[in-house]
Design an enzyme around this catalytic site. Structure first.
Site, PDB file in Angstrom:
ATOM      1  N   LYS A 168       0.848  -1.208   0.000  1.00  0.00           N
ATOM      2  CA  LYS A 168       0.000   0.000   0.000  1.00  0.00           C
ATOM      3  C   LYS A 168       0.871   1.241   0.000  1.00  0.00           C
ATOM      4  O   LYS A 168       0.626   2.183  -0.755  1.00  0.00           O
ATOM      5  CB  LYS A 168      -0.910   0.011   1.236  1.00  0.00           C
ATOM      6  N   GLN A 189      -5.320  -1.545   9.514  1.00  0.00           N
ATOM      7  CA  GLN A 189      -5.207  -2.886   8.940  1.00  0.00           C
ATOM      8  C   GLN A 189      -5.872  -3.921   9.849  1.00  0.00           C
ATOM      9  O   GLN A 189      -5.598  -3.980  11.050  1.00  0.00           O
ATOM     10  CB  GLN A 189      -3.713  -3.227   8.744  1.00  0.00           C
ATOM     11  N   ASP A 219     -11.773   2.721   3.692  1.00  0.00           N
ATOM     12  CA  ASP A 219     -12.128   1.297   3.647  1.00  0.00           C
ATOM     13  C   ASP A 219     -13.640   1.100   3.522  1.00  0.00           C
ATOM     14  O   ASP A 219     -14.090  -0.003   3.190  1.00  0.00           O
ATOM     15  CB  ASP A 219     -11.695   0.620   4.960  1.00  0.00           C
TER      16      ASP A 219
END
Ligand code: GUN
Length: 303
Positions: free
Chosen positions: A56, A100, A123
């Site tokens: 990422k 995460q 997200d």
């Protein structure tokens, strides 16, 4: 149709998307006087999560955006993590925040997600964004299902009126995938581990999205001839082919690719299908967040 053109090349599509995002990110920097910023928070040392976070960071920088990484030890307290999230919420250089998952067992994932500012929740996991998706309001949509819909529309054009079966009901993939397909005017069935006669349910579908985490569970004779198959599974299994060294593994999806590719009209491979889309869509959501926060116009449908 030859076998090759049936394969949906997610890697190539994701590369094209990242190129478009990089152009938009350069334009944003020129107009806003700063780069768009994505913060990723990693707790602990899960090896798969470390690989994701590294990728990422690299792809964020390659797209011309700022990458912020915050690493906390596995024994950090939930309060420590919430303090980091609050600090990122308040930081004007940070447009997108990703914590995460999975988090260590002593942390409450829902509580952590609920602390993220919904307008930085790239997200799309915050209940406010889940609600926005369900009601058709602009918000953020989870990256993997949005990537799947992009691949489907690229291949099929309009999805209107098609029968879709989503196998799996997770918050990250199955449920948002179903919402997105409803928004595209598909007739949607969500199947899961308790579904009766799963093979028969799948056989009715023009679109099959497999997101169950069971290696090669969906067989070719479950697929309606000509259907489009999207395989979200990433499962590492021992290699069984002749001559393979002991201990060697390979990646397979939730679909038995060899048999399904014989019947499907189009199918995503594993690796190289849905996988590369997730980070590309994360970058898309981040540049969208940056424009919204700076009050700059952006044609989001062109991304
Ligand atoms: N872990 C695996 N995939 C994801 C993802 O898309 N977002 C977050 N936050 N964690 C993940």
């Amino acid at each position: 149709m030859s076998a090759d053109t049936r394969i949906i090349d997610g890697k190539a599509f994701a590369e094209g998307l990242r190129t478009r995002i990089a152009a938009v990110a350069a334009d944003f920097e020129a107009k806003a006087g700063r780069k768009a910023g994505l913060a990723v928070v990693l707790v602990g040392e899960d090896p798969a999560s470390q690989v994701y976070v590294r990728n990422k960071g690299k792809q964020t920088v390659a797209a011309g955006m700022e990458s912020f990484e915050h690493k906390l030890p596995a024994d950090a307290s939930e309060a420590d993590l919430l303090a980091v999230v609050e600090q990122l919420n308040a930081d004007p250089a940070v447009d997108g925040i990703l914590v995460q998952l999975p988090l260590p067992a002593h942390m409450n994932e829902q509580k952590v997600i609920a602390t993220i500012n919904p307008d930085k929740d790239v997200d799309g996991f915050h209940v406010v964004n889940v609600g926005r998706l369900a009601t058709g309001l602009p918000g953020f949509v989870p990256c993997t299902p949005l990537g799947c819909v992009m691949l489907l529309k690229d291949r099929l054009g309009s999805l209107s009126g098609l029968d879709a079966v989503v196998i799996g009901r997770s918050n990250i993939v199955g449920k948002p995938m179903a919402q997105l397909l409803i928004a595209e005017s598909c007739t949607v069935t969500v199947a899961h581990s308790r579904t009766k006669d799963l093979a028969d349910v799948v056989r009715r579908a023009d679109i099959v999205v497999a997101a169950v985490g069971r290696p090669e569970m969906v067989k070719g004779d479950w697929i309606k001839p000509g259907a489009t198959v999207i395989d979200v599974g990433i499962n590492r299994v021992p290699r069984t082919d002749q001559g393979a060294e002991e201990g060697k593994t390979r990646l397979v999806g939730d679909v038995d690719f060899a048999s399904a590719a014989e019947v499907a009209g189009a199918i995503t491979p594993v690796p190289g299908g849905v996988g590369p889309m997730t980070i590309a869509v994360l970058l898309r959501n981040t540049i969208v967040a940056a424009h919204r926060s700076a009050g700059l116009a952006l044609d989001e449908s062109a991304l």
